[in-house]
Design a protein around this motif. Structure first.
Motif, PDB file in Angstrom:
ATOM      1  N   ARG A 122       0.836  -1.205   0.000  1.00 54.70           N
ATOM      2  CA  ARG A 122       0.000   0.000   0.000  1.00 54.70           C
ATOM      3  C   ARG A 122       0.867   1.250   0.000  1.00 54.70           C
ATOM      4  NH1 ARG A 122      -4.875   0.359   4.196  1.00 54.70           N
ATOM      5  NH2 ARG A 122      -5.319  -1.556   3.021  1.00 54.70           N
ATOM      6  N   LYS A 123       1.909   1.243   0.814  1.00 54.25           N
ATOM      7  CA  LYS A 123       2.810   2.390   0.879  1.00 54.25           C
ATOM      8  C   LYS A 123       3.483   2.627  -0.462  1.00 54.25           C
ATOM      9  CE  LYS A 123       5.194   5.709   2.750  1.00 54.25           C
ATOM     10  NZ  LYS A 123       4.529   7.003   3.082  1.00 54.25           N
ATOM     11  N   TYR A 125       2.278   2.093  -3.453  1.00 56.11           N
ATOM     12  CA  TYR A 125       1.368   2.754  -4.389  1.00 56.11           C
ATOM     13  C   TYR A 125       1.002   4.161  -3.924  1.00 56.11           C
ATOM     14  CZ  TYR A 125       0.975  -1.498  -7.092  1.00 56.11           C
ATOM     15  OH  TYR A 125       1.267  -2.589  -7.882  1.00 56.11           O
ATOM     16  N   GLU A 126       0.985   4.393  -2.625  1.00 62.77           N
ATOM     17  CA  GLU A 126       0.755   5.751  -2.134  1.00 62.77           C
ATOM     18  C   GLU A 126       1.913   6.663  -2.527  1.00 62.77           C
ATOM     19  OE1 GLU A 126      -1.998   4.700   1.814  1.00 62.77           O
ATOM     20  OE2 GLU A 126       0.172   4.993   2.012  1.00 62.77           O
ATOM     21  N   THR A 127       3.128   6.113  -2.475  1.00 62.44           N
ATOM     22  CA  THR A 127       4.301   6.875  -2.911  1.00 62.44           C
ATOM     23  C   THR A 127       4.251   7.133  -4.413  1.00 62.44           C
ATOM     24  OG1 THR A 127       5.646   5.906  -1.146  1.00 62.44           O
ATOM     25  CG2 THR A 127       6.822   6.908  -2.999  1.00 62.44           C
ATOM     26  N   LEU A 129       1.594   7.414  -6.168  1.00 57.80           N
ATOM     27  CA  LEU A 129       0.588   8.460  -6.344  1.00 57.80           C
ATOM     28  C   LEU A 129       1.193   9.837  -6.114  1.00 57.80           C
ATOM     29  CD1 LEU A 129      -2.334   9.569  -6.576  1.00 57.80           C
ATOM     30  CD2 LEU A 129      -2.626   8.996  -4.148  1.00 57.80           C
ATOM     31  N   GLU A 130       1.932   9.995  -5.044  1.00 56.44           N
ATOM     32  CA  GLU A 130       2.537  11.291  -4.718  1.00 56.44           C
ATOM     33  C   GLU A 130       3.484  11.754  -5.809  1.00 56.44           C
ATOM     34  OE1 GLU A 130       4.418  10.832  -0.959  1.00 56.44           O
ATOM     35  OE2 GLU A 130       2.550  10.481   0.147  1.00 56.44           O
ATOM     36  N   LYS A 134      -2.693  11.047  -9.805  1.00 58.27           N
ATOM     37  CA  LYS A 134      -3.809  10.093  -9.758  1.00 58.27           C
ATOM     38  C   LYS A 134      -4.131   9.472 -11.115  1.00 58.27           C
ATOM     39  CE  LYS A 134      -7.319  13.768 -10.056  1.00 58.27           C
ATOM     40  NZ  LYS A 134      -6.358  14.889 -10.115  1.00 58.27           N
ATOM     41  N   THR A 157      -8.683   7.861  -5.047  1.00 56.75           N
ATOM     42  CA  THR A 157      -7.358   7.249  -4.956  1.00 56.75           C
ATOM     43  C   THR A 157      -7.266   6.181  -3.857  1.00 56.75           C
ATOM     44  OG1 THR A 157      -6.643   9.104  -3.560  1.00 56.75           O
ATOM     45  CG2 THR A 157      -6.179   9.245  -5.921  1.00 56.75           C
ATOM     46  N   LYS A 158      -8.032   6.344  -2.806  1.00 52.20           N
ATOM     47  CA  LYS A 158      -7.995   5.374  -1.715  1.00 52.20           C
ATOM     48  C   LYS A 158      -8.391   3.981  -2.215  1.00 52.20           C
ATOM     49  CE  LYS A 158      -9.913   4.590   2.940  1.00 52.20           C
ATOM     50  NZ  LYS A 158     -10.827   5.149   3.981  1.00 52.20           N
ATOM     51  N   VAL A 161      -5.825   2.577  -4.895  1.00 48.98           N
ATOM     52  CA  VAL A 161      -4.660   1.986  -4.217  1.00 48.98           C
ATOM     53  C   VAL A 161      -5.023   0.619  -3.644  1.00 48.98           C
ATOM     54  CG1 VAL A 161      -3.159   2.193  -2.191  1.00 48.98           C
ATOM     55  CG2 VAL A 161      -3.478   4.152  -3.719  1.00 48.98           C
ATOM     56  N   GLU A 165      -3.374  -2.953  -4.447  1.00 43.54           N
ATOM     57  CA  GLU A 165      -2.826  -3.735  -3.328  1.00 43.54           C
ATOM     58  C   GLU A 165      -3.352  -5.167  -3.358  1.00 43.54           C
ATOM     59  OE1 GLU A 165      -3.347  -3.858   1.540  1.00 43.54           O
ATOM     60  OE2 GLU A 165      -3.878  -2.048   0.426  1.00 43.54           O
TER      61      GLU A 165
END
Length: 297
Positions: A122-123, A125-127, A129-130, A134, A157-158, A161, A165
């Motif tokens: 998850r982290k 894909y969050e990275t 995204l940043e 999106k 985005t939640k 992601v 995941e």
């Protein structure tokens, strides 16, 4: 107590019908429009004026700055407590808008699949995204799970992601899990069904009205305030075409035709989306009155 949803394509008269119903029910309206959330975007969003609201309280309008991104999750976080508060007071919430993903986020509980969380993936894909945004994140999901991608807006985005995941953790698509939506509330959906050509003519007139009301000046003011073209709010129909047209020096007639074309295409997508809604009744324009809608509750 049911939730009343007034939905449908742009320029189909949702706002006036919702206000009429809310006044008859002595209740409040929760806007479900992805552009009305932005402060300072009034003309191009056809934001209802104080006189058009006719004293009815409207929620989820002007809740975000033009520089901010606003996701489906943000909408759910703000809108759900309003719906629950109205119900607790014995009032019928009226959700009004054309952003289907917003409406569904309130009507149904989130479905994230049965796969356990994987914080490391998850982290990752969050990275991503940043660093990439999106749209590129959504493109990743489209590659591995196109069905889930078609159901999820890039702004959500939640959930995008989470779907990525699940795929990386299990090797199986989230869409293969066949999660069934779980309704939060008993609800009724109503839209106004104009013949296609009549709807298109209403859209064309609305765009002409926006241009006469000063859409170009509104967009120019946003740009002068430092709102970048890449801002989420500037991707809305009317704003992106006007901003690009002014940058390129296009004739205003050409900009207007492009806005009309893109709005008509969006309306077609809205009609397709809402056609699949449960408990959905399409009223002809002559029967689209509060009296007829309230018979469905």
């Amino acid at each position: 107590m049911r939730v009343l949803v007034i939905c449908g394509p742009t320029a189909s008269g949702k706002t006036s019908l919702a206000v009429e119903c809310a006044r008859a029910l002595d209740t409040e309206i929760i806007s479900a429009d992805s552009m009305l959330v932005y402060k300072g975007l009034d003309i191009g969003t056809a934001k209802p004026s104080a006189s058009e609201r006719k004293g009815v309280v409207h929620h989820l309008i002007d809740v975000a700055e033009p520089t901010e991104s606003f996701s489906v999750s943000d909408y759910e976080r703000l809108a759900l407590p309003v719906v629950q508060s109205l119900l607790s007071r014995g009032k019928t919430p009226v959700i009004c808008g054309g952003t289907g993903f917003y409406i569904n986020s309130v009507l149904y509980k989130s479905q994230f699949g049965k796969t356990g969380a994987n914080p490391e993936i998850r982290k990752k894909y969050e990275t991503y995204l940043e660093e990439n945004g999106k749209e590129r994140l959504h493109a990743l999901l489209k590659e591995c799970d196109p069905e889930s991608a078609s159901r999820l807006h890039p702004n959500d985005t939640k959930r995008v992601v989470r779907a990525l995941e699940i795929f990386e953790t299990t090797g199986r698509k989230k869409s293969d899990q066949h999660d069934l939506p779980v309704p939060r509330f008993d609800f009724v959906c109503v839209s106004v069904g104009y013949p296609r050509e009549e709807l298109y003519e209403r859209i064309n007139r609305r765009v002409d009205g926006m241009l006469n009301a000063g859409l170009a000046e509104e967009v120019r003011s946003l740009l002068e305030r430092g709102i970048p073209l890449s801002a989420q709010c500037m991707q809305g129909i009317g704003y992106k075409e006007m901003a690009e047209g002014m940058r390129q020096g296009w004739p205003m007639t050409e900009i207007a035709e492009l806005i009309k074309k893109n709005t008509r295409n969006y309306a077609k997508r809205q009609i397709t989306f809402f056609r699949r809604m449960n408990n959905h009744t399409v009223l002809s324009p002559e029967h689209a009155t509060a009296e007829e809608v309230l018979k469905l509750l």
